[in-house]
Design an enzyme around this catalytic site. Structure first.
Site, PDB file in Angstrom:
ATOM      1  N   SER A   1      53.468  50.293  38.859  1.00 53.38           N
ATOM      2  CA  SER A   1      52.344  50.718  38.018  1.00 53.38           C
ATOM      3  C   SER A   1      51.820  52.057  38.541  1.00 53.38           C
ATOM      4  O   SER A   1      51.128  52.784  37.817  1.00 53.38           O
ATOM      5  CB  SER A   1      51.240  49.657  38.024  1.00 53.38           C
ATOM      6  OG  SER A   1      50.946  49.239  39.348  1.00 53.38           O
TER       7      SER A   1
ATOM      8  N   ASP B   1      57.594  47.725  45.291  1.00 49.63           N
ATOM      9  CA  ASP B   1      58.279  47.466  44.025  1.00 49.63           C
ATOM     10  C   ASP B   1      59.525  48.339  43.930  1.00 49.63           C
ATOM     11  O   ASP B   1      59.450  49.549  44.186  1.00 49.63           O
ATOM     12  CB  ASP B   1      57.327  47.872  42.891  1.00 49.63           C
ATOM     13  CG  ASP B   1      57.353  46.923  41.736  1.00 49.63           C
ATOM     14  OD1 ASP B   1      58.198  46.014  41.708  1.00 49.63           O
ATOM     15  OD2 ASP B   1      56.503  47.095  40.837  1.00 49.63           O
TER      16      ASP B   1
ATOM     17  N   LYS C   1      59.876  43.860  45.720  1.00 44.79           N
ATOM     18  CA  LYS C   1      59.744  43.092  44.478  1.00 44.79           C
ATOM     19  C   LYS C   1      60.777  43.595  43.477  1.00 44.79           C
ATOM     20  O   LYS C   1      61.000  44.803  43.365  1.00 44.79           O
ATOM     21  CB  LYS C   1      58.339  43.217  43.896  1.00 44.79           C
ATOM     22  CG  LYS C   1      58.174  42.447  42.582  1.00 44.79           C
ATOM     23  CD  LYS C   1      56.734  42.325  42.167  1.00 44.79           C
ATOM     24  CE  LYS C   1      56.177  43.523  41.471  1.00 44.79           C
ATOM     25  NZ  LYS C   1      56.902  43.951  40.254  1.00 44.79           N
TER      26      LYS C   1
ATOM     27  N   GLU D   1      62.131  43.051  39.417  1.00 40.57           N
ATOM     28  CA  GLU D   1      61.914  42.469  38.096  1.00 40.57           C
ATOM     29  C   GLU D   1      63.189  41.812  37.583  1.00 40.57           C
ATOM     30  O   GLU D   1      64.280  42.362  37.752  1.00 40.57           O
ATOM     31  CB  GLU D   1      61.465  43.559  37.106  1.00 40.57           C
ATOM     32  CG  GLU D   1      60.081  44.096  37.399  1.00 40.57           C
ATOM     33  CD  GLU D   1      59.562  45.026  36.302  1.00 40.57           C
ATOM     34  OE1 GLU D   1      60.182  45.129  35.226  1.00 40.57           O
ATOM     35  OE2 GLU D   1      58.512  45.667  36.553  1.00 40.57           O
TER      36      GLU D   1
ATOM     37  N   GLU E   1      54.190  37.248  34.876  1.00 35.20           N
ATOM     38  CA  GLU E   1      53.332  38.204  34.167  1.00 35.20           C
ATOM     39  C   GLU E   1      53.269  37.897  32.681  1.00 35.20           C
ATOM     40  O   GLU E   1      54.303  37.743  32.017  1.00 35.20           O
ATOM     41  CB  GLU E   1      53.836  39.644  34.392  1.00 35.20           C
ATOM     42  CG  GLU E   1      52.987  40.663  33.631  1.00 35.20           C
ATOM     43  CD  GLU E   1      53.125  42.097  34.092  1.00 35.20           C
ATOM     44  OE1 GLU E   1      53.810  42.341  35.122  1.00 35.20           O
ATOM     45  OE2 GLU E   1      52.549  42.981  33.433  1.00 35.20           O
TER      46      GLU E   1
HETATM   47  O1  KIV Z   1      53.682  47.384  39.232  1.00 37.86           O
HETATM   48  C1  KIV Z   1      52.810  46.530  39.400  1.00 37.86           C
HETATM   49  O2  KIV Z   1      51.655  46.833  39.699  1.00 37.86           O
HETATM   50  C2  KIV Z   1      53.201  45.139  39.225  1.00 37.86           C
HETATM   51  C3  KIV Z   1      52.139  44.106  39.261  1.00 37.86           C
HETATM   52  C4  KIV Z   1      51.325  44.185  38.046  1.00 37.86           C
HETATM   53  C5  KIV Z   1      52.674  42.753  39.489  1.00 37.86           C
HETATM   54  O3  KIV Z   1      54.348  44.861  39.056  1.00 37.86           O
END
Ligand code: KIV
Length: 307
Positions: free
Chosen positions: A72, A110, A140, A142, A209
């Protein structure tokens, strides 16, 4: 690197997060050590995003369990229209800054779009970069079933993985936009399969999510790893929000599930407007905000000017 890993100093680790599983006592959690204290089990996991040193320090010092450098970042900090353009180098740069600010929380980075979608060995190399070059303690990823092999490969390479299923923003073109997922029987079944796959592959937690509360509750009760919800209802083992949404600093649309706890954007606007007015009206800086010469030096300066 600022993380300190000695036991007992409050540093939160992957096993600590696993022990937070709400239904741990009633499940045969293969990831847990039966000899360990389970007092923490059932305490909700608090996760927030951070993207730079000051936000990382503030979020960590406020006592969150997990700091996520989410992709994000691309939208709320870098101004991209969506998360897709974000690069590995941008994510690494921001993860390093966050690392310098986080002492206690678990730091998760991420993996950006494109960094794990091709060759699996390259994907693992990219994940290793987050650990080695930026100090992340987990990554993380996806995607559900289709990421099974990749998650297993990363776990094999000693990299803890947080899964992410439901509305995965990197799939926005495939989904046809940002839509709540899992609303039909087939879609809900697929999400259950995704959740089971992510767990079976060895992930230590999974973000759910934008999915219906009832489905998130079902997944949460079935899995042995903690679920971390965002727009997935209160039954999840933990919650995550985008920091800039919850403090009123994202300039675009904020989703229905994001509660606003402060209006930092408005506070910044008021401060900048007041500053600009003070400068234009000669009210800033005041004498108290200025440095002064000693009387002797001032006298000499004036004398030099006169001669
Ligand atoms: O990129 C992000 O902030 C996210 C969260 C909303 C889980 O993936």
């Amino acid at each position: 690197m600022s993380a300190a890993f000695d036991a007992g100093n409050g540093k939160i680790t992957v096993p600590d997060i696993l022990r937070r599983k709400t239904n741990l006592a009633s499940s045969s959690n293969q990831n847990s050590d039966p000899g360990r204290d389970r007092g923490e089990s059932g305490r909700k996991i608090v996760c927030l995003t951070a993207y730079d040193y000051p936000t990382a320090r503030l979020v960590d010092e406020a006592g969150v369990d997990i700091v996520l450098v989410g992709d994000s970042l691309g939208m709320v900090v870098l101004g991209y229209e969506n998360t897709l353009p974000l690069t590995m180098e941008e994510m690494l740069h921001h993860t390093r800054a966050v690392r310098r600010g986080v002492r206690k929380a678990l730091l998760v980075a991420d993996m950006p779009y494109g960094s794990f979608h091709g060759d699996k060995n390259e994907a693992v190399r990219n994940a290793v970069r987050f650990v080695k070059e930026a100090g992340a303690e987990a990554v993380k990823i996806e995607g559900g079933e289709r990421r099974m092999e990749l998650i297993a490969q990363m776990v094999e390479a000693e990299i803890p993985v947080m899964g992410h299923i439901g509305l995965t923003p990197q799939s926005m073109h495939a989904f046809g936009g940002f839509r709540v997922q899992g609303k039909t029987v087939e879609a809900a079944d697929q999400l259950l399969r995704d959740a089971r796959a992510v767990e079976a592959a060895g992930a230590f937690s999974v973000v759910l999510e934008s999915i219906p509360r009832e489905l998130a509750a079902r997944i949460t009760s079935e899995l042995r790893i903690p679920t971390i919800g965002i727009g997935a209802g209160p039954e999840c083992d933990g919650q995550v929000l985008v920091l800039h949404d919850m403090i009123g600093l994202s300039l675009g649309h904020t989703p229905k599930f994001s509660r606003r706890y402060a209006n930092v954007g408005e506070a910044i606007s008021h401060a900048v407007t007041a500053y600009a007015e003070d400068v234009r009206e000669g009210r800033f800086p005041a004498d108290a905000e200025s440095y002064h010469l000693s009387g002797e030096v001032r006298e000499r300066l004036l004398a030099v000017r006169r001669s």
